[in-house]
Design an enzyme around this catalytic site. Sequence first.
Site, PDB file in Angstrom:
ATOM      1  N   ARG A 218       6.715  -1.376   4.765  1.00  0.00           N
ATOM      2  CA  ARG A 218       5.327  -0.527   5.528  1.00  0.00           C
ATOM      3  C   ARG A 218       3.728  -0.537   6.035  1.00  0.00           C
ATOM      4  NH1 ARG A 218       1.872   1.513   0.314  1.00  0.00           N
ATOM      5  NH2 ARG A 218       0.008   0.698   0.436  1.00  0.00           N
TER       6      ARG A 218
ATOM      7  N   ILE B 297      -3.957   5.606   2.499  1.00  0.00           N
ATOM      8  CA  ILE B 297      -2.582   4.898   2.442  1.00  0.00           C
ATOM      9  C   ILE B 297      -2.486   4.440   0.101  1.00  0.00           C
ATOM     10  CG2 ILE B 297      -2.781   2.838   3.204  1.00  0.00           C
ATOM     11  CD1 ILE B 297       0.671   3.276   3.653  1.00  0.00           C
ATOM     12  N   SER B 298      -1.993   5.013   0.217  1.00  0.00           N
ATOM     13  CA  SER B 298      -1.872   4.922  -2.216  1.00  0.00           C
ATOM     14  C   SER B 298      -1.222   3.303  -1.512  1.00  0.00           C
ATOM     15  CB  SER B 298      -1.027   5.774  -2.324  1.00  0.00           C
ATOM     16  OG  SER B 298      -1.305   7.124  -2.859  1.00  0.00           O
ATOM     17  N   ALA B 299      -1.539   2.924  -2.907  1.00  0.00           N
ATOM     18  CA  ALA B 299      -1.418   1.530  -3.151  1.00  0.00           C
ATOM     19  C   ALA B 299       0.134   1.133  -3.134  1.00  0.00           C
ATOM     20  CB  ALA B 299      -1.491   0.662  -3.959  1.00  0.00           C
TER      21      ALA B 299
ATOM     22  N   HIS C   8       3.047   4.278  -4.710  1.00  0.00           N
ATOM     23  CA  HIS C   8       4.369   4.681  -4.148  1.00  0.00           C
ATOM     24  C   HIS C   8       5.462   4.331  -5.171  1.00  0.00           C
ATOM     25  CE1 HIS C   8       1.989   4.687  -0.460  1.00  0.00           C
ATOM     26  NE2 HIS C   8       1.886   5.166  -0.550  1.00  0.00           N
TER      27      HIS C   8
END
Length: 298
Positions: A108, A132-134, A138
């Site tokens: 990440r 960016i998603s957590a 994801h």
Amino acid sequence: MEGPVCQVAWGCYVLLAISIGAHCAMSSDNLACPSTSDLRTQPVAALDKEGIGPAMTSIPMIACSTSLSEHHSGGSGTNKNKQMVEQLQRYGVISSKKVVEVMETIDRALFVPDGTPAYVDSPMAIGYNATISAPHMHATCLQLLEENLQPGMHALDVGSGTGYLTACFATMVGPQGRAIGVEHIPELVASSIKNIEKSAAVSPLKGGSLSVHAGDGREGWPEHAPYDAIHVGAAAPEIPQPLIDQLKPGGRMVIPVGKIFQDLQVVDKNLDGSVSIRSETAVRYVPLTSRDAQLKGY
Ligand code: SAH
């Protein structure tokens, strides 16, 4: 919103999550305190499964952040990424071995802006009013799509942002498969390709089984349709018909739907072409919208 006010906002998330018994344990120590614009645009805050109210479900991750330079200097980033994945397993977010493998493979830290805490379970601003998603979101989406990300399958990532999930998809579908990212901010397309080049997904990128394109993701990407898996990383007011059309019979789409109140919907196209839709959980994503609206702040 700064300092104490920001902390109050985050405190509210924490209290809400505790009071409704969100499925993930939390530690306010590890919550990042985002800027005003982050708070407005980023809350990819998962709600509890009963949909009682909003809560930032956050897993106690790695207490400190890791920058890209740390990552490159000692390789410690890889271990921290592994620890993040272990935490997601420990708190019951990931149960799938394949999702563990892919999240361990795609670091990440290579996808967040330099200096951003990579392994904190929170969405992070990536510019252009996007995030960016957590990690837990994801993980959730990868797990929901796992059966449709088998070797040789075709996957579409709409609103691909940093390219993190596109890289995961390409790794899962392998060189005989196809992973397509569509993102409407050209600068994010360019930076996502750079991110992917630094990651373990560089070979599918070079080999041509992974590509990222600038375009309006509401139209899908007909060239490589039909898709076994479609992921949409931004909330649509309603499910775009082209995405349903581009789903293969037997295929699955995961898409946040709604404006203020949003559900992560799982759309299965049955073999007879009919469609079944269920809500997985309440969520809050940035909108799937026009580029102009997004750049103006919605
Ligand atoms: N899933 C990605 C990004 C999530 S943020 C990640 O985790 O990195 C949502 C992304 O959707 C943003 O990058 C935003 O620019 C993009 N987006 C919003 N509306 C879009 C549209 N109509 N077409 C393509 N991309 C869109």
